[in-house]
Write a protein that holds these residues in place. Structure first.
Motif, short mmCIF file in Angstrom:
data_model
loop_
_atom_site.label_atom_id
_atom_site.label_comp_id
_atom_site.label_asym_id
_atom_site.label_seq_id
_atom_site.Cartn_x
_atom_site.Cartn_y
_atom_site.Cartn_z
N SER A 157 30.80 66.89 36.61
CA SER A 157 29.61 67.52 37.19
C SER A 157 28.98 66.69 38.30
N ILE A 158 28.92 65.38 38.12
CA ILE A 158 28.31 64.51 39.12
C ILE A 158 29.35 63.98 40.09
N GLY A 159 30.49 63.57 39.57
CA GLY A 159 31.56 63.15 40.47
C GLY A 159 32.31 61.92 40.02
N ARG A 160 33.53 61.77 40.54
CA ARG A 160 34.35 60.59 40.25
C ARG A 160 33.75 59.35 40.91
N ARG A 161 33.35 59.52 42.17
CA ARG A 161 32.82 58.41 42.96
C ARG A 161 31.57 57.80 42.33
N PRO A 162 30.54 58.59 41.98
CA PRO A 162 29.36 57.99 41.34
C PRO A 162 29.70 57.29 40.03
N ALA A 163 30.62 57.86 39.25
CA ALA A 163 30.99 57.23 37.98
C ALA A 163 31.59 55.85 38.21
N MET A 164 32.45 55.73 39.21
CA MET A 164 33.09 54.44 39.49
C MET A 164 32.11 53.45 40.10
N LEU A 165 31.17 53.95 40.89
CA LEU A 165 30.18 53.06 41.50
C LEU A 165 29.25 52.44 40.47
N VAL A 166 29.01 53.15 39.37
CA VAL A 166 28.08 52.65 38.35
C VAL A 166 28.81 51.95 37.21
N ALA A 167 29.88 52.54 36.71
CA ALA A 167 30.51 52.04 35.48
C ALA A 167 31.17 50.68 35.67
N PHE A 168 31.82 50.45 36.80
CA PHE A 168 32.51 49.18 36.97
C PHE A 168 31.56 47.98 37.06
N PRO A 169 30.43 48.08 37.79
CA PRO A 169 29.46 46.97 37.72
C PRO A 169 28.90 46.74 36.32
N VAL A 170 28.66 47.82 35.57
CA VAL A 170 28.16 47.65 34.19
C VAL A 170 29.20 46.92 33.35
N ALA A 171 30.45 47.31 33.46
CA ALA A 171 31.52 46.64 32.72
C ALA A 171 31.64 45.18 33.15
N ALA A 172 31.49 44.91 34.45
CA ALA A 172 31.56 43.54 34.95
C ALA A 172 30.44 42.68 34.36
N LEU A 173 29.23 43.22 34.31
CA LEU A 173 28.11 42.47 33.73
C LEU A 173 28.34 42.19 32.25
N ALA A 174 28.92 43.15 31.53
CA ALA A 174 29.21 42.93 30.12
C ALA A 174 30.24 41.82 29.95
N LEU A 175 31.28 41.84 30.77
CA LEU A 175 32.28 40.76 30.70
C LEU A 175 31.68 39.42 31.05
N LEU A 176 30.81 39.41 32.05
CA LEU A 176 30.17 38.16 32.48
C LEU A 176 29.31 37.56 31.37
N ALA A 177 28.70 38.43 30.55
CA ALA A 177 27.81 37.96 29.49
C ALA A 177 28.57 37.43 28.27
N MET A 178 29.79 37.91 28.04
CA MET A 178 30.51 37.59 26.80
C MET A 178 30.67 36.10 26.52
N PRO A 179 31.06 35.27 27.49
CA PRO A 179 31.25 33.85 27.15
C PRO A 179 29.96 33.09 26.90
N PHE A 180 28.81 33.71 27.17
CA PHE A 180 27.55 33.01 27.01
C PHE A 180 26.78 33.41 25.75
N VAL A 181 27.28 34.39 24.99
CA VAL A 181 26.56 34.81 23.79
C VAL A 181 26.68 33.74 22.71
N GLY A 182 25.62 33.63 21.92
CA GLY A 182 25.62 32.62 20.88
C GLY A 182 25.66 33.18 19.47
N GLU A 183 25.58 34.51 19.35
CA GLU A 183 25.58 35.15 18.05
C GLU A 183 26.60 36.29 18.03
N LEU A 184 27.20 36.50 16.87
CA LEU A 184 28.21 37.54 16.76
C LEU A 184 27.63 38.92 17.03
N TRP A 185 26.43 39.20 16.53
CA TRP A 185 25.86 40.52 16.70
C TRP A 185 25.59 40.82 18.18
#
Length: 407
Positions: free
Chosen positions: A287-315
């Protein structure tokens, strides 16, 4: 390809949303096939390293058995694309599943390590045949405005099967180390029969939703939508297998000082989050488009990956993995739909190259990430995937904007 997920009707610029259409028969069947394939695959994966070790070999040989499956998929993909275009998706799909079924049963009967390695390689070829044919058929029989939902449903079959598989595999392993391989062969037999019977006489689309003919591959390769999809799939393969799959288990044990079993718990919760997000992701992509999905989802995934090595708790790690899982629902649906838009009707070669990029990322990613971890640190290893994920929106921004009515 221009597609209109919203239509103007009536006077004064009124806008109406097209009625929600049910998914086609082919999509439902392919989702079921994907479930049975991944159920069996998930059964085998937990016991495969232990089974390989029973032949008296080292861990290098164990890794080779795992890698040869992906390597043969990568090598076979371009040839499979041409084969699909020549003889059709249904025959290639069933033949590929048959090859994996036979090779898996023979793995359980292997007399020595070389036989085992050879049979797993043959299974990789069959897997390439199935996956390329299934995705080509899915994109060919689905109109553009339903591609996101259709890909999401298909991937949902894989995710649900993958979640159920390890639990069943653990139970079968108590019977014998070879029982999971015979179970895998049985689930593949069901999947192949389902495909052969239920996909007979597949149609393309209704007369009001005709798709353009397949573009020559050289033309597709120059399409900005296809270029962005290739990079997206390569980055996703690298991130999912090279970083998330290979490094998170090490992070849980060595940095968070938890038992290895907690990795399975964390991955299972994240898989549930991804599965729940697939339907909304598919609707967004359509409904919104392939392009908007890729513009938003990949930076969100990148931020999640960037945060993973810095977490101090399993939860906290589980929360971050869930965020990545939700983003991954978009990472899978939007690029695949873009490939269908760029390739037109029958595009076996285009789909094969697209899927080969994910295999390449899954092979190279673990090696590079592991080397970076040895030489530097967890942040450097995770950063290799972050850089790739952030390159995707740059290329996606060059994609043509989908034409749609005002919301």
């Amino acid at each position: 390809m221009t597609w209109l997920p919203f239509r103007r009707t009536g006077g004064a610029g009124a806008v109406s949303r097209p009625p929600r259409e049910p998914l086609g028969r082919e999509v439902l069947v392919l989702g079921g096939v994907a479930f049975f394939v991944m159920l069996g695959f998930g059964v085998v994966i937990p016991v495969l390293p232990v089974y390989v070790r029973s032949f008296g070999v080292g861990y290098l040989e164990v890794g080779a058995v795992v890698s040869v499956f992906a390597l043969m998929r990568l090598i076979a993909n371009p040839f499979v694309g041409a084969l699909v275009d020549r003889i059709g998706e249904r025959v290639v799909l069933a033949s590929g599943i048959g090859i994996v079924a036979v090779s898996s049963a023979l793995v359980g009967l292997a007399a020595d390590y070389p036989q085992l390695l050879l049979l797993r390689g043959a299974g990789g070829i069959g897997s390439a045949m199935f996956s390329v044919a299934a995705m080509t058929l899915l994109l060919r029989t689905t109109p553009p405005h339903r591609r996101g939902r259709s890909v999401g449903f298909y991937q949902g079959g894989f995710l649900v099967g993958g979640m159920a598989g390890p639990a069943v595999g653990g139970l079968l392993a108590t019977v014998s180390l070879t029982a999971p391989f015979f179970f895998y062969a049985a689930t593949l037999t069901v999947a192949g029969a389902l495909g052969l019977i239920m996909l007979r006489g597949t149609r393309v689309t209704s007369s009001t939703e005709e798709q353009p003919p397949a573009e020559p591959f050289r033309i597709v390769l120059r399409d900005r939508r296809y270029q962005a999809a290739l990079l997206a799939n390569f980055a996703s393969g690298w991130a999912s297998m090279g970083v998330r799959g290979a490094l998170v288990p090490v992070l849980v044990v060595e940095s968070l000082h938890r038992e290895a079993s907690w990795t399975g718990v964390a991955f299972a919760i994240a898989a549930v989050a991804q599965t729940l997000a697939l339907a909304p992701a598919g609707r967004f992509v359509d409904s919104i488009g392939r392009r908007p999905a890729m513009l938003v989802a990949f930076p969100v995934a990148a931020l999640a990956l960037l945060a993973m090595p810095f977490v101090g708790e399993l939860w906290i790690l589980i929360v971050v993995l869930c965020v990545y899982g939700v983003a991954a629902a978009f990472l899978g649906t939007a690029p695949a739909a873009a490939v269908g838009d760029a390739a037109g009707g029958r595009g076996g070669r285009a789909v094969a190259v697209f899927q080969a990029t994910a295999d390449l990322g899954a092979i190279v990613g673990p090696l590079v990430a592991g080397a970076l971890l040895d030489a530097f640190s967890f942040p450097a290893a995770f950063g290799s995937a972050v850089v790739l994920m952030l390159l995707v929106p740059i290329l996606a921004a060059r994609m043509p904007k989908e034409v749609r009515g005002a919301l």
